[in-house]
Design an enzyme around this catalytic site. Structure first.
Site, PDB file in Angstrom:
ATOM      1  N   LEU A 112       0.879  -1.161   0.000  1.00  0.00           N
ATOM      2  CA  LEU A 112       0.000   0.000   0.000  1.00  0.00           C
ATOM      3  C   LEU A 112       0.919   1.213   0.000  1.00  0.00           C
ATOM      4  CD1 LEU A 112      -3.124   0.211   0.056  1.00  0.00           C
ATOM      5  CD2 LEU A 112      -2.968   0.674   2.498  1.00  0.00           C
ATOM      6  N   ASP A 113       0.715   2.132  -0.933  1.00  0.00           N
ATOM      7  CA  ASP A 113       1.569   3.317  -1.018  1.00  0.00           C
ATOM      8  C   ASP A 113       1.597   4.071   0.305  1.00  0.00           C
ATOM      9  OD1 ASP A 113       2.040   2.815  -3.667  1.00  0.00           O
ATOM     10  OD2 ASP A 113       0.695   4.369  -4.427  1.00  0.00           O
ATOM     11  N   ARG A 114       2.698   4.743   0.561  1.00  0.00           N
ATOM     12  CA  ARG A 114       2.814   5.557   1.786  1.00  0.00           C
ATOM     13  C   ARG A 114       1.688   6.560   1.888  1.00  0.00           C
ATOM     14  NH1 ARG A 114       5.382  10.547   3.389  1.00  0.00           N
ATOM     15  NH2 ARG A 114       6.084  10.911   1.249  1.00  0.00           N
ATOM     16  N   THR A 117      -1.273   6.437   0.584  1.00  0.00           N
ATOM     17  CA  THR A 117      -2.601   5.839   0.573  1.00  0.00           C
ATOM     18  C   THR A 117      -2.945   5.325   1.965  1.00  0.00           C
ATOM     19  OG1 THR A 117      -2.267   5.152  -1.719  1.00  0.00           O
ATOM     20  CG2 THR A 117      -4.062   4.102  -0.518  1.00  0.00           C
TER      21      THR A 117
END
Length: 231
Positions: free
Chosen positions: A55-57, A59
Protein backbone atom coordinates in the site's frame (compact mmCIF):
# COMPACT_ATOMS: atom_id res chain seq x y z
CA UNK A 1 0.12 6.75 16.98
CA UNK A 2 -2.41 4.00 17.72
CA UNK A 3 -3.16 1.77 14.74
CA UNK A 4 -6.81 0.73 14.29
CA UNK A 5 -7.27 -3.04 14.23
CA UNK A 6 -10.01 -4.22 11.85
CA UNK A 7 -9.67 -7.99 12.14
CA UNK A 8 -7.43 -10.46 13.92
CA UNK A 9 -7.13 -14.22 14.25
CA UNK A 10 -4.31 -16.69 14.93
CA UNK A 11 -2.77 -16.12 11.50
CA UNK A 12 -3.27 -12.53 10.35
CA UNK A 13 -4.04 -9.03 11.48
CA UNK A 14 -5.86 -6.52 9.28
CA UNK A 15 -5.31 -2.85 10.12
CA UNK A 16 -6.26 0.62 8.91
CA UNK A 17 -3.03 2.28 7.75
CA UNK A 18 -2.92 6.07 8.25
CA UNK A 19 -1.92 8.52 5.50
CA UNK A 20 1.79 9.12 4.94
CA UNK A 21 3.01 6.08 6.84
CA UNK A 22 5.41 3.69 5.13
CA UNK A 23 4.70 0.00 5.58
CA UNK A 24 8.41 -0.70 6.00
CA UNK A 25 11.72 0.95 5.20
CA UNK A 26 12.84 0.81 1.58
CA UNK A 27 15.46 2.18 -0.77
CA UNK A 28 12.92 4.47 -2.44
CA UNK A 29 11.99 6.08 0.88
CA UNK A 30 15.45 6.08 2.44
CA UNK A 31 15.19 9.77 3.37
CA UNK A 32 12.03 9.26 5.44
CA UNK A 33 12.90 8.72 9.09
CA UNK A 34 9.40 8.52 10.60
CA UNK A 35 8.16 5.29 12.17
CA UNK A 36 6.89 2.78 9.65
CA UNK A 37 3.67 0.81 10.06
CA UNK A 38 5.74 -2.18 11.18
CA UNK A 39 7.51 0.01 13.76
CA UNK A 40 4.20 1.32 15.10
CA UNK A 41 2.68 -2.15 15.33
CA UNK A 42 5.79 -3.52 17.02
CA UNK A 43 5.50 -0.82 19.68
CA UNK A 44 1.76 -1.39 20.04
CA UNK A 45 1.89 -5.22 20.30
CA UNK A 46 5.54 -5.88 21.18
CA UNK A 47 5.75 -8.38 18.33
CA UNK A 48 6.63 -8.43 14.64
CA UNK A 49 4.21 -8.66 11.70
CA UNK A 50 4.82 -9.44 8.04
CA UNK A 51 3.02 -7.55 5.22
CA UNK A 52 1.11 -9.69 2.75
CA UNK A 53 0.69 -6.95 0.13
CA UNK A 54 1.65 -3.33 -0.64
CA UNK A 55 0.00 0.00 0.00
CA UNK A 56 1.57 3.32 -1.02
CA UNK A 57 2.81 5.56 1.79
CA UNK A 58 0.34 8.26 0.81
CA UNK A 59 -2.60 5.84 0.57
CA UNK A 60 -4.62 5.13 3.70
CA UNK A 61 -6.71 2.09 4.51
CA UNK A 62 -6.87 -1.66 4.81
CA UNK A 63 -3.76 -3.82 4.78
CA UNK A 64 -3.24 -7.47 5.71
CA UNK A 65 -0.23 -8.66 7.72
CA UNK A 66 0.74 -12.19 8.70
CA UNK A 67 1.70 -13.10 12.25
CA UNK A 68 4.21 -15.70 11.10
CA UNK A 69 6.64 -15.21 8.23
CA UNK A 70 5.92 -18.69 6.86
CA UNK A 71 2.26 -17.77 6.33
CA UNK A 72 2.95 -14.78 4.06
CA UNK A 73 3.18 -16.81 0.86
CA UNK A 74 -0.11 -18.61 1.59
CA UNK A 75 -1.97 -15.30 1.62
CA UNK A 76 0.05 -13.82 -1.24
CA UNK A 77 -1.10 -16.74 -3.38
CA UNK A 78 -4.66 -15.37 -3.05
CA UNK A 79 -3.53 -12.05 -4.54
CA UNK A 80 -1.62 -13.78 -7.32
CA UNK A 81 -4.69 -15.85 -8.18
CA UNK A 82 -7.04 -12.82 -8.06
CA UNK A 83 -8.99 -14.39 -5.20
CA UNK A 84 -8.93 -11.22 -3.10
CA UNK A 85 -11.25 -8.33 -3.88
CA UNK A 86 -10.04 -4.87 -2.88
CA UNK A 87 -12.13 -1.72 -3.13
CA UNK A 88 -10.66 1.77 -3.02
CA UNK A 89 -12.46 5.09 -2.71
CA UNK A 90 -10.98 8.21 -4.32
CA UNK A 91 -11.81 11.86 -4.87
CA UNK A 92 -10.90 12.91 -8.39
CA UNK A 93 -10.92 16.03 -10.55
CA UNK A 94 -13.92 16.59 -12.81
CA UNK A 95 -17.31 14.97 -13.18
CA UNK A 96 -16.92 11.20 -13.46
CA UNK A 97 -20.37 9.82 -14.33
CA UNK A 98 -19.96 6.56 -16.27
CA UNK A 99 -18.55 3.17 -15.32
CA UNK A 100 -15.35 2.41 -17.17
CA UNK A 101 -12.59 -0.21 -17.25
CA UNK A 102 -9.09 1.20 -17.65
CA UNK A 103 -6.64 -1.37 -18.98
CA UNK A 104 -3.58 0.57 -20.06
CA UNK A 105 -0.18 -0.94 -19.11
CA UNK A 106 1.76 0.46 -16.15
CA UNK A 107 5.56 0.78 -16.10
CA UNK A 108 7.49 -0.99 -13.34
CA UNK A 109 9.81 1.60 -11.70
CA UNK A 110 12.58 -1.00 -11.21
CA UNK A 111 12.67 -2.83 -14.53
CA UNK A 112 11.16 0.02 -16.63
CA UNK A 113 9.06 -2.69 -18.29
CA UNK A 114 5.37 -2.06 -18.93
CA UNK A 115 2.99 -4.64 -17.47
CA UNK A 116 -0.70 -5.19 -18.14
CA UNK A 117 -2.95 -3.47 -15.60
CA UNK A 118 -6.71 -3.23 -15.21
CA UNK A 119 -8.94 -1.07 -13.00
CA UNK A 120 -12.74 -0.96 -12.78
CA UNK A 121 -14.00 2.56 -12.04
CA UNK A 122 -17.51 3.35 -10.78
CA UNK A 123 -19.01 6.80 -10.04
CA UNK A 124 -20.56 7.48 -6.63
CA UNK A 125 -21.20 11.23 -6.38
CA UNK A 126 -20.25 14.58 -7.91
CA UNK A 127 -19.84 18.13 -6.58
CA UNK A 128 -19.64 21.54 -8.22
CA UNK A 129 -17.95 24.24 -6.13
CA UNK A 130 -18.12 27.97 -6.73
CA UNK A 131 -14.37 28.10 -6.14
CA UNK A 132 -12.25 29.02 -9.15
CA UNK A 133 -9.41 26.70 -10.08
CA UNK A 134 -7.19 27.60 -13.03
CA UNK A 135 -8.29 27.92 -15.78
CA UNK A 136 -12.00 27.76 -14.77
CA UNK A 137 -14.29 29.89 -12.59
CA UNK A 138 -15.67 26.83 -10.77
CA UNK A 139 -14.30 23.46 -9.74
CA UNK A 140 -15.75 19.98 -10.15
CA UNK A 141 -15.04 16.79 -8.21
CA UNK A 142 -16.23 13.21 -8.09
CA UNK A 143 -16.28 10.47 -5.49
CA UNK A 144 -15.41 7.18 -7.19
CA UNK A 145 -15.06 3.50 -6.38
CA UNK A 146 -11.99 1.75 -7.82
CA UNK A 147 -11.44 -1.99 -8.03
CA UNK A 148 -8.02 -3.08 -9.33
CA UNK A 149 -7.82 -6.44 -11.09
CA UNK A 150 -4.02 -6.23 -10.96
CA UNK A 151 -1.63 -4.83 -8.38
CA UNK A 152 0.92 -2.64 -10.17
CA UNK A 153 2.75 0.10 -8.29
CA UNK A 154 0.81 3.41 -8.43
CA UNK A 155 -1.70 1.69 -10.72
CA UNK A 156 -4.81 3.54 -9.55
CA UNK A 157 -3.10 6.92 -9.54
CA UNK A 158 -1.71 6.38 -13.04
CA UNK A 159 -4.98 5.04 -14.43
CA UNK A 160 -7.10 7.90 -13.09
CA UNK A 161 -4.66 10.42 -14.55
CA UNK A 162 -4.76 8.50 -17.84
CA UNK A 163 -8.51 9.15 -18.17
CA UNK A 164 -8.14 12.84 -17.16
CA UNK A 165 -9.56 12.36 -13.64
CA UNK A 166 -6.43 12.57 -11.48
CA UNK A 167 -6.80 11.90 -7.76
CA UNK A 168 -6.87 15.01 -5.57
CA UNK A 169 -3.73 15.36 -3.47
CA UNK A 170 -1.58 13.38 -5.90
CA UNK A 171 1.60 15.43 -6.24
CA UNK A 172 3.19 13.02 -8.73
CA UNK A 173 0.39 12.27 -11.21
CA UNK A 174 -2.24 14.83 -10.22
CA UNK A 175 -3.29 18.42 -10.97
CA UNK A 176 -1.29 20.98 -9.00
CA UNK A 177 -4.00 23.64 -9.23
CA UNK A 178 -6.64 21.44 -7.64
CA UNK A 179 -4.16 20.15 -5.06
CA UNK A 180 -3.36 23.75 -4.14
CA UNK A 181 -7.06 24.61 -3.80
CA UNK A 182 -7.57 21.77 -1.32
CA UNK A 183 -4.57 23.01 0.64
CA UNK A 184 -5.85 26.58 0.73
CA UNK A 185 -9.57 26.00 1.26
CA UNK A 186 -9.57 22.83 3.37
CA UNK A 187 -6.04 22.69 4.83
CA UNK A 188 -5.68 19.25 3.28
CA UNK A 189 -2.32 18.05 1.99
CA UNK A 190 -3.09 14.32 1.79
CA UNK A 191 -3.79 12.00 -1.12
CA UNK A 192 -7.50 11.25 -1.39
CA UNK A 193 -7.09 7.55 -2.09
CA UNK A 194 -8.36 5.17 0.59
CA UNK A 195 -8.24 1.36 0.58
CA UNK A 196 -11.78 0.98 1.87
CA UNK A 197 -12.47 -2.75 1.96
CA UNK A 198 -11.12 -6.23 1.37
CA UNK A 199 -12.87 -9.59 0.91
CA UNK A 200 -11.46 -13.09 0.60
CA UNK A 201 -11.79 -16.67 1.76
CA UNK A 202 -9.27 -17.33 4.52
CA UNK A 203 -6.89 -19.97 3.08
CA UNK A 204 -6.40 -21.66 6.46
CA UNK A 205 -9.64 -21.25 8.42
CA UNK A 206 -11.76 -21.23 5.21
CA UNK A 207 -13.93 -18.48 6.71
CA UNK A 208 -15.08 -15.64 4.44
CA UNK A 209 -13.43 -12.40 5.56
CA UNK A 210 -15.03 -9.05 4.70
CA UNK A 211 -13.59 -5.92 6.29
CA UNK A 212 -14.42 -2.22 5.80
CA UNK A 213 -12.36 0.68 7.12
CA UNK A 214 -13.19 4.06 8.57
CA UNK A 215 -12.03 7.21 6.76
CA UNK A 216 -9.31 9.66 7.89
CA UNK A 217 -10.38 13.02 9.33
CA UNK A 218 -9.66 15.02 6.16
CA UNK A 219 -12.09 12.74 4.30
CA UNK A 220 -14.78 13.34 6.91
CA UNK A 221 -14.34 17.09 6.49
CA UNK A 222 -14.76 16.87 2.70
CA UNK A 223 -17.79 14.58 3.05
CA UNK A 224 -19.39 17.24 5.27
CA UNK A 225 -18.48 20.22 3.07
CA UNK A 226 -19.49 18.43 -0.14
CA UNK A 227 -22.64 16.96 1.46
CA UNK A 228 -21.59 13.46 0.44
CA UNK A 229 -22.84 10.39 2.31
CA UNK A 230 -20.92 7.16 1.93
CA UNK A 231 -21.61 3.90 3.75
Amino acid sequence: MQIEILFEDDYIIIVNKPNNVLIHNSYYARNIKDDTLLDLLQKQFNTDFYPVHRLDRKTSGVIVLAKQKEHVSIFQDLFNANKIEKTYIAIVRGFFETEVVVNSPVKNPDTKVYKEAETFCEPIATKLLEIPVHPYQTSRYSLVKLKPATGRMHQLRIHMNKISHPIVGDYKYGDRFHNRMFETEFNSHNLFLHAYSIQFEHPISKKYISVNTSFPNDWLLIFKVFDWNFN
